[in-house]
Design a protein around this motif. Structure first.
Motif, PDB file in Angstrom:
ATOM      1  N   GLY A  36       0.821  -1.205   0.000  1.00  0.00           N
ATOM      2  CA  GLY A  36       0.000   0.000   0.000  1.00  0.00           C
ATOM      3  C   GLY A  36       0.857   1.258   0.000  1.00  0.00           C
ATOM      4  N   PRO A  70      -3.932   3.732   4.591  1.00  0.00           N
ATOM      5  CA  PRO A  70      -3.075   2.544   4.447  1.00  0.00           C
ATOM      6  C   PRO A  70      -2.818   1.753   5.722  1.00  0.00           C
ATOM      7  CG  PRO A  70      -2.151   4.409   3.249  1.00  0.00           C
ATOM      8  CD  PRO A  70      -3.254   4.950   4.096  1.00  0.00           C
ATOM      9  N   ASN A  82       3.028  -1.573   3.790  1.00  0.00           N
ATOM     10  CA  ASN A  82       2.771  -0.252   3.224  1.00  0.00           C
ATOM     11  C   ASN A  82       4.033   0.602   3.333  1.00  0.00           C
ATOM     12  OD1 ASN A  82       2.758   1.350   5.692  1.00  0.00           O
ATOM     13  ND2 ASN A  82       0.652   0.695   6.076  1.00  0.00           N
TER      14      ASN A  82
END
Length: 267
Positions: A36, A70, A82
């Motif tokens: 992410g 995220p 992420n």
């Protein structure tokens, strides 16, 4: 009898053939890892995606349009990793959400800057002017400290200052806060705006025209951006391969080039 034996042999042969095809197909399937990022950083990760593909790892980039998304997605295992936040942001998020997310690698440090579409110098600020700030506590505190460094305001000694911690506001400035991704788009509605570098780049703001900027070499380590996973996966070797694939000298030069050398790569 011979026909039965022949059919049995054919059946066994077909079974082995099917099994071989299935195993071969499975062997060719890449390992998929969902990463992410805030959508402004998609370009930064493309070389790493290509590098990992050669190792049989498919790094799928999942874009988010704000800082508020995220970590929740990672916490709920909707993504595997992420890379969008600073160490300070991660620490605050874990505290506020009882999270157990951990950093497993550094990426880069990006300066925060003050921009304006109305004035050309901070000396032109006047009574009642407005200032746009990111609304999350981490970036808001960083923005306020930058305004203090620029001589616009004076803060008390709060470690994570808020607007209420301003002790000297000589021009009675008005403050409004919005998501960090929106600050740059709201510049026309404010006299000055404190903008994160990735969002400034996405909107093609020229760093040379900023009214004031953090000095890249003096940015505290807490504002280094990091690659993050759930705590139980901190030793996962596949995720460590992602970090290694990102942290290359070639990628360092690439990031510095696309950011016009405004970002400092750290690892």
């Amino acid at each position: 009898m011979k026909l039965v034996k022949t059919m049995k042999r054919a059946s066994v042969l077909i079974s082995f053939l099917v099994l071989f095809i299935l195993l071969t197909a499975c062997g060719k399937q890449p390992t998929v890892i969902k990463m992410g990022v805030v959508d402004t950083d998609i370009k930064i990760w493309q070389p790493t995606v290509k590098r990992l593909k050669k190792e049989g790892i498919e790094l799928v980039i999942t874009p988010f349009n704000s800082y508020g998304q995220p970590n929740g997605s990672l916490f709920h295992n909707e993504i595997d990793m992420n890379a969008f936040q600073t160490k300070a942001f991660l620490k605050d998020w874990n505290h506020e959400n009882q999270g157990k997310l951990v950093a497993i690698g550094d990426t880069y440090v990006a300066p925060m800057r003050i921009y304006s579409s109305h004035i050309k110098s901070l000396k032109q600020l006047k009574r009642g002017d407005s200032i746009a700030l990111p609304n999350d506590d981490t970036n808001k505190a960083r923005a306020l400290k930058l305004l203090q460094a620029a001589g616009v305001i004076k803060l008390n000694h709060a470690k994570t200052p808020k607007v209420s911690d301003i002790v000297k506001n000589r021009h009675k400035f008005r403050y409004f806060t919005v998501d960090a991704s929106v600050v740059v788009r709201d510049m026309s509605d404010s006299t000055i705006a404190v903008v994160n570098d990735n969002f400034a780049m996405a909107e093609h703001l020229n760093p040379a025209k900023a009214l004031y900027s953090e000095s890249t070499n003096q940015i505290p380590n807490q504002y280094t951006n990091v690659i993050v996973v759930n705590k139980q996966h901190r030793h996962n070797q596949l995720y460590r391969k992602v970090v290694k694939a990102f942290q290359t000298h070639k990628n360092q030069k690439y990031i510095e080039t696309i950011s016009n050398h405004s970002d400092q790569v750290k690892w």
